[in-house]
Design an enzyme around this catalytic site. Structure first.
Site, short mmCIF file in Angstrom:
data_model
loop_
_atom_site.label_atom_id
_atom_site.label_comp_id
_atom_site.label_asym_id
_atom_site.label_seq_id
_atom_site.Cartn_x
_atom_site.Cartn_y
_atom_site.Cartn_z
N PHE A 1 -35.19 9.53 43.83
CA PHE A 1 -33.76 10.17 43.62
C PHE A 1 -32.89 9.39 44.20
CE2 PHE A 1 -36.79 13.91 43.56
CZ PHE A 1 -36.79 14.21 42.30
N GLN A 2 -31.02 9.72 43.40
CA GLN A 2 -30.26 8.59 43.52
C GLN A 2 -29.32 9.21 45.32
OE1 GLN A 2 -27.26 8.14 41.10
NE2 GLN A 2 -28.04 5.98 40.40
N GLU B 1 -24.74 3.00 80.39
CA GLU B 1 -24.98 1.63 80.33
C GLU B 1 -23.21 1.52 79.80
OE1 GLU B 1 -26.46 -1.43 80.31
OE2 GLU B 1 -28.26 -0.51 81.14
N GLY C 1 -26.26 -5.94 80.07
CA GLY C 1 -27.02 -5.18 80.19
C GLY C 1 -27.02 -3.87 78.67
N ARG C 2 -25.74 -4.19 77.91
CA ARG C 2 -24.90 -3.53 77.00
C ARG C 2 -25.40 -4.28 75.88
NH1 ARG C 2 -19.37 -2.15 79.48
NH2 ARG C 2 -20.41 -0.53 80.72
N GLY D 1 -19.43 8.54 87.21
CA GLY D 1 -19.75 8.11 85.98
C GLY D 1 -18.95 6.94 85.14
N SER D 2 -18.40 7.47 84.55
CA SER D 2 -17.52 6.82 83.36
C SER D 2 -16.66 6.00 84.89
CB SER D 2 -16.82 6.99 82.31
OG SER D 2 -16.85 7.98 81.41
N ARG E 1 -9.04 -3.31 75.85
CA ARG E 1 -8.03 -4.12 76.35
C ARG E 1 -8.10 -5.04 76.60
NH1 ARG E 1 -9.99 -0.98 82.50
NH2 ARG E 1 -9.17 0.85 82.45
N1 CAA Z 1 -16.56 -8.62 84.26
C1 CAA Z 1 -16.60 -9.42 85.78
N2 CAA Z 1 -15.74 -8.75 86.35
C2 CAA Z 1 -15.67 -7.43 85.75
C3 CAA Z 1 -15.73 -7.08 84.34
C4 CAA Z 1 -16.94 -7.54 84.40
N3 CAA Z 1 -17.10 -7.33 82.65
N4 CAA Z 1 -15.03 -5.96 84.51
C5 CAA Z 1 -13.83 -5.33 85.12
N5 CAA Z 1 -14.19 -6.03 85.97
C6 CAA Z 1 -13.29 -6.95 86.92
C7 CAA Z 1 -11.89 -6.40 86.25
O1 CAA Z 1 -11.30 -8.45 86.50
C8 CAA Z 1 -10.96 -6.48 87.86
O2 CAA Z 1 -10.85 -7.43 88.94
P1 CAA Z 1 -9.45 -7.19 89.94
O3 CAA Z 1 -8.95 -6.24 90.29
O4 CAA Z 1 -9.69 -8.54 90.91
O5 CAA Z 1 -9.12 -8.25 88.04
C9 CAA Z 1 -12.13 -5.21 88.77
O6 CAA Z 1 -13.92 -5.75 87.91
C10 CAA Z 1 -11.88 -3.30 88.29
O7 CAA Z 1 -11.77 -3.71 86.52
P2 CAA Z 1 -10.46 -2.46 86.14
O8 CAA Z 1 -9.41 -2.47 86.66
O9 CAA Z 1 -11.00 -2.58 84.41
O10 CAA Z 1 -11.59 -1.67 86.47
P3 CAA Z 1 -11.49 -0.01 86.49
O11 CAA Z 1 -12.02 0.94 87.63
O12 CAA Z 1 -10.54 0.48 84.99
O13 CAA Z 1 -13.08 0.46 85.14
C11 CAA Z 1 -14.72 0.45 83.27
C12 CAA Z 1 -13.51 0.20 83.79
C13 CAA Z 1 -14.35 -0.70 81.98
C14 CAA Z 1 -13.28 1.92 82.99
C15 CAA Z 1 -15.58 0.47 83.98
O14 CAA Z 1 -15.70 1.39 85.17
C16 CAA Z 1 -16.96 0.97 83.59
O15 CAA Z 1 -17.71 0.09 82.86
N6 CAA Z 1 -16.94 2.32 83.63
C17 CAA Z 1 -18.95 3.15 83.07
C18 CAA Z 1 -19.56 2.42 83.60
C19 CAA Z 1 -21.06 1.89 83.64
O16 CAA Z 1 -20.98 1.62 82.20
N7 CAA Z 1 -21.94 3.03 84.39
C20 CAA Z 1 -23.78 2.40 83.43
C21 CAA Z 1 -23.92 3.12 84.75
S1 CAA Z 1 -25.18 2.72 84.95
C22 CAA Z 1 -26.37 2.58 83.61
O17 CAA Z 1 -26.27 4.10 82.32
C23 CAA Z 1 -28.19 1.95 83.37
C24 CAA Z 1 -29.23 2.98 83.36
O18 CAA Z 1 -29.33 3.37 84.40
C25 CAA Z 1 -29.71 2.66 81.83
#
Ligand code: CAA
Length: 377
Positions: free
Chosen positions: A272-273, A357, A236-237, A126-127, A369
């Site tokens: 009412f305040q 998301e 998306g966020r 998930g996360s 970060r």
């Molecule tokens: N854009 C481009 N590249 C990115 C990026 C971004 N925003 N964020 C990270 N990356 C890249 C990093 O640069 C890294 O690349 P390199 O190894 O080449 O340097 C690579 O991706 C890995 O990044 P991290 O080391 O930061 O990865 P992490 O494992 O530590 O995870 C996290 C980071 C932010 C926790 C991520 O896992 C995350 O966002 N988790 C939440 C997941 C999420 O949002 N799920 C949503 C599900 S979809 C949904 O809800 C939609 C729906 O249906 C409504």
């Protein structure tokens, strides 16, 4: 708002009050999604707002897109979310797809004839999205997908899925992104979730059992899937933030209207305040969230990196949606807790905005970060 934005919002207001609002109470109770409403939004251009005209989109700036989602969410968080997730899929294909993929998939998505869905999450991922386990094994002419995806918005009603699966080693670099079509052999729908809110928008499991996906459906190259997913989420966020503002604004509107009409102790309860201070705080939070969401949208329009602002906007606006809808139910009191007024629906719909998301705790991880990077550089 500029003239164009006012025009979009006015048009959408007329549409939602006439075509969406009357069905909401019934459809929320029954869990009914109406494809005809989505199709009509498509005819007006609102299912493909961000993509260029060449592929049937409106090519609107993200700030206009944000106001449009906010307006739709004032009647239905569910339809706004269906559009936002489908638009995220369009943005991904538009940004990372090749010409053939764009021509094949974008026109029916932008026109609202088809819905797009985004499949990243799994029961154990998930996360920690990079730990996903669904595999995509290279075979002649394509890939064989095996595994399952969970909590997929528009699962079952969508036609075009962007699916993240593992083609390589553990971690983010082993993930690839594929376009998978509804009806592909080996791709089935699993359980449909029963939820607190978003009842009109189906959330479903996706099952892949030796599902062959042709090579031409790989987005970019192997190993690019995590970056594809994360960049999709950056936009998306902001969309989830916009929907949150619409949800909160509607609850505030209902609370103010009700408090001006409701008489107790021989006067309108607005006098009412204690309630005035609550509503002043609610109005401030809604306006501050809108400004933050618009700042994040503008950074996308300006072509600047927006990861930190996108996370801030999503977190602050969805927290506002939760607190403002909760306070609106409190102001309406007994009737606020019943289905006679829509505020309880907006309160239920608000909760998951803090979760989807990326949970708001994950947004804090992203923000901190980015802060560390800024201060270390
Ligand atoms: N854009 C481009 N590249 C990115 C990026 C971004 N925003 N964020 C990270 N990356 C890249 C990093 O640069 C890294 O690349 P390199 O190894 O080449 O340097 C690579 O991706 C890995 O990044 P991290 O080391 O930061 O990865 P992490 O494992 O530590 O995870 C996290 C980071 C932010 C926790 C991520 O896992 C995350 O966002 N988790 C939440 C997941 C999420 O949002 N799920 C949503 C599900 S979809 C949904 O809800 C939609 C729906 O249906 C409504």
């Amino acid at each position: 708002m500029n003239d164009m934005q006012k025009e979009i919002v006015e048009g959408l207001k007329r549409f939602r009050l006439e075509k969406i609002e009357p069905h909401m109470e019934h459809d929320d109770f029954e869990g009914t999604f109406r494809m005809d409403i989505f199709n009509q939004l498509g005819e007006l251009g609102f299912t493909g707002m961000s993509v260029s005209e060449e592929y049937g989109g409106l090519n609107l700036p993200c700030q206009d897109y944000s106001y449009a989602l906010e307006e739709i969410a004032k009647s239905s968080v569910a339809y706004a979310v269906t559009i936002s997730v489908s638009s995220m899929v369009q943005s991904i294909i538009d940004t990372f797809g090749n010409e053939q993929q764009k021509q094949k998939y974008l026109p029916e998505l932008t026109s609202g004839q088809a819905i797009g869905a985004f499949a990243l999450s799994e029961s154990g991922a998930g996360s920690d999205a990079a730990s996903l386990k669904t595999t995509a094994k290279k075979v002649e002419g394509g890939y064989i997908l095996n595994g399952s995806k969970l909590w997929i918005t528009s699962g079952g009603i969508a036609k075009t899925y962007v699916v993240m699966a593992r083609t390589g080693a553990e971690g983010s670099k082993g993930v690839s992104a594929f376009i998978v079509e509804d009806g592909t052999k080996g791709f089935e729908y699993g359980k449909k979730e029963r939820k607190m809110g978003w009842n009109i928008s189906p959330t479903r499991e996706l099952l892949f059992d030796n599902c062959f996906v042709p090579e031409e459906n790989l987005l970019q190259q192997e190993g690019m899937g995590f970056k594809v997913a994360m960049s999709g989420l950056d936009k998306g966020r902001v969309a989830i933030g916009s929907i949150s503002v619409g949800c909160a604004q509607r609850a505030l509107d209902e609370a103010i209207k009700y408090s001006l009409e409701r008489q107790q102790f021989k006067q309108a309860i607005f006098n009412f305040q204690g309630l005035q201070f609550m509503m002043a705080d609610m109005a401030c939070d809604v306006e501050a969230s809108r400004l933050l969401v618009q700042a994040a949208a503008k950074s996308i329009d300006d072509g600047q990196s927006n990861q930190k602002l996108a996370s801030m906007a999503k977190m602050r606006a969805s927290d506002t949606a939760m607190s403002v809808t909760t306070d609106a139910v409190q102001i309406l009191g007994g009737v606020g807790y019943t289905k006679e007024y829509p505020v309880e629906r907006f309160m239920r719909d608000a909760k998951v905005l803090q979760i989807v998301e990326g949970t708001n705790q994950i947004q804090k991880v992203v923000i901190s970060r980015m802060l560390k990077k800024e201060y270390e550089s």
